[in-house]
Design a protein around this motif. Structure first.
Motif, PDB file in Angstrom:
ATOM      1  N   TYR A  66       0.809  -1.166  -0.027  1.00 22.41           N
ATOM      2  CA  TYR A  66      -0.070  -0.060   0.104  1.00 22.41           C
ATOM      3  C   TYR A  66       0.921   1.305   0.133  1.00 22.41           C
ATOM      4  CZ  TYR A  66      -3.846  -3.142   1.071  1.00 22.41           C
ATOM      5  OH  TYR A  66      -4.897  -4.004   1.043  1.00 22.41           O
ATOM      6  N   PRO A  67       0.375   2.531  -0.509  1.00 17.61           N
ATOM      7  CA  PRO A  67       1.202   3.628  -0.448  1.00 17.61           C
ATOM      8  C   PRO A  67       1.231   3.990   0.902  1.00 17.61           C
ATOM      9  CG  PRO A  67      -0.813   3.848  -1.764  1.00 17.61           C
ATOM     10  CD  PRO A  67      -0.824   2.533  -1.370  1.00 17.61           C
ATOM     11  N   SER A  68       2.479   4.599   1.281  1.00 12.66           N
ATOM     12  CA  SER A  68       2.712   5.150   2.479  1.00 12.66           C
ATOM     13  C   SER A  68       2.078   6.520   2.824  1.00 12.66           C
ATOM     14  CB  SER A  68       4.258   5.520   2.687  1.00 12.66           C
ATOM     15  OG  SER A  68       4.752   6.321   2.112  1.00 12.66           O
ATOM     16  N   LEU A  72       1.130   9.319   0.074  1.00  9.63           N
ATOM     17  CA  LEU A  72      -0.052   9.680  -0.190  1.00  9.63           C
ATOM     18  C   LEU A  72      -0.413  11.403  -0.059  1.00  9.63           C
ATOM     19  CD1 LEU A  72      -2.137   6.850   1.277  1.00  9.63           C
ATOM     20  CD2 LEU A  72      -2.138   7.400  -1.023  1.00  9.63           C
ATOM     21  N   TYR A  73       0.007  11.801   1.098  1.00 12.46           N
ATOM     22  CA  TYR A  73      -0.369  13.242   1.807  1.00 12.46           C
ATOM     23  C   TYR A  73       0.861  14.324   1.805  1.00 12.46           C
ATOM     24  CZ  TYR A  73      -4.312  10.275   2.780  1.00 12.46           C
ATOM     25  OH  TYR A  73      -5.107   9.331   2.782  1.00 12.46           O
ATOM     26  N   ASN A  82       0.380  12.027  -3.548  1.00 15.51           N
ATOM     27  CA  ASN A  82      -0.653  11.812  -4.633  1.00 15.51           C
ATOM     28  C   ASN A  82      -1.831  10.858  -3.647  1.00 15.51           C
ATOM     29  OD1 ASN A  82      -2.495  11.423  -6.537  1.00 15.51           O
ATOM     30  ND2 ASN A  82      -0.778  10.547  -7.969  1.00 15.51           N
ATOM     31  N   GLU A  83      -3.050  11.702  -3.268  1.00 18.57           N
ATOM     32  CA  GLU A  83      -4.009  10.693  -3.046  1.00 18.57           C
ATOM     33  C   GLU A  83      -4.723   9.666  -3.703  1.00 18.57           C
ATOM     34  OE1 GLU A  83      -6.929  13.185  -0.630  1.00 18.57           O
ATOM     35  OE2 GLU A  83      -5.435  14.766  -0.418  1.00 18.57           O
ATOM     36  N   LEU A 128       8.824  20.383  -9.794  1.00 19.89           N
ATOM     37  CA  LEU A 128       7.641  19.650  -8.962  1.00 19.89           C
ATOM     38  C   LEU A 128       8.297  18.105  -8.968  1.00 19.89           C
ATOM     39  CD1 LEU A 128       5.160  19.410  -7.059  1.00 19.89           C
ATOM     40  CD2 LEU A 128       3.993  19.508  -9.013  1.00 19.89           C
ATOM     41  N   VAL A 129       8.083  17.437  -8.098  1.00 20.66           N
ATOM     42  CA  VAL A 129       8.314  15.852  -8.136  1.00 20.66           C
ATOM     43  C   VAL A 129       7.045  15.378  -7.396  1.00 20.66           C
ATOM     44  CG1 VAL A 129       9.891  13.925  -7.289  1.00 20.66           C
ATOM     45  CG2 VAL A 129      10.979  15.949  -8.021  1.00 20.66           C
ATOM     46  N   GLU A 130       6.134  14.483  -8.029  1.00 23.22           N
ATOM     47  CA  GLU A 130       5.092  13.807  -7.554  1.00 23.22           C
ATOM     48  C   GLU A 130       4.981  12.269  -7.533  1.00 23.22           C
ATOM     49  OE1 GLU A 130       0.793  15.425  -7.861  1.00 23.22           O
ATOM     50  OE2 GLU A 130       1.491  14.350  -9.786  1.00 23.22           O
ATOM     51  N   ALA A 131       4.349  11.675  -6.557  1.00 23.13           N
ATOM     52  CA  ALA A 131       4.228  10.430  -6.537  1.00 23.13           C
ATOM     53  C   ALA A 131       3.297  10.033  -7.517  1.00 23.13           C
ATOM     54  CB  ALA A 131       4.074   9.723  -5.028  1.00 23.13           C
ATOM     55  N   ASN A 132       3.514   8.813  -8.298  1.00 21.24           N
ATOM     56  CA  ASN A 132       2.547   8.535  -9.221  1.00 21.24           C
ATOM     57  C   ASN A 132       2.677   7.029  -9.296  1.00 21.24           C
ATOM     58  OD1 ASN A 132       0.696  10.522 -10.261  1.00 21.24           O
ATOM     59  ND2 ASN A 132       2.715  11.628 -10.911  1.00 21.24           N
TER      60      ASN A 132
END
Length: 167
Positions: A66-68, A72-73, A82-83, A128-132
């Protein structure tokens, strides 16, 4: 929740290790994560005592993560969670050859992992660096190791891992 067993068959020439884990997280659906391992010792009772410790092993199963909370937040300057992330899901397998002795152990293992919905931080713009989630990632490689036990409670270990990751 995790359940595992060890089945020794054919006078210890064959060992099966089935396992299943129930993975759950708040707000997510529960997922069954099965795995099975096999160890074959074809020369266990041979008269040649140098060949007796030879064994072949293999494992195949699923891994699930699962995402940490961070993935997520968290929103810090140029790093953003990334929610909408989906859990990371993969199928993995390995096969190895091992020779064990009280003084020296040798092992070589080939492994592979195919990842669906890899969770990865990647740039979406210059600042910008984002979780995907990303699909099509794989990891393959070889691990080799040697353990030497010269005595006096000393163990010397050397290992090498070749890892190839593709995306």
């Amino acid at each position: 929740l995790f359940v595992s067993s060890k089945l020794q068959l054919l006078w210890n020439h064959l060992v099966l290790v089935p396992a299943v884990r129930l993975s759950m997280a708040t707000g997510q659906t529960a997922t069954v994560v099965p795995k099975v391992g096999v160890v074959v010792r074809p020369l266990l009772w041979t008269r040649n005592r140098w060949l007796a410790p030879l064994s072949l092993s293999a494992n195949v199963g699923r891994s699930y993560r699962y995402p940490s909370f961070h993935e997520l937040y968290v929103d810090l300057d140029s790093l953003r969670g990334n929610e909408d992330l989906r859990p990371e899901d993969a199928v993995e397998a390995d096969v190895g050859l091992r020779w064990g002795h009280p003084v020296v152990d040798l092992e070589v293992v080939f492994f592979s992992r195919r990842i669906k919905d890899l969770i990865l931080y990647a740039p979406v713009s210059l600042y910008l660096v984002e979780a995907n989630n990303y699909s099509g990632a794989s990891t393959d490689g070889v691990e080799s190791s040697i353990n030497l036990r010269p005595g006096w409670g000393i163990t010397l270990r050397a290992a090498y891992t070749y890892l190839r990751t593709r995306w």
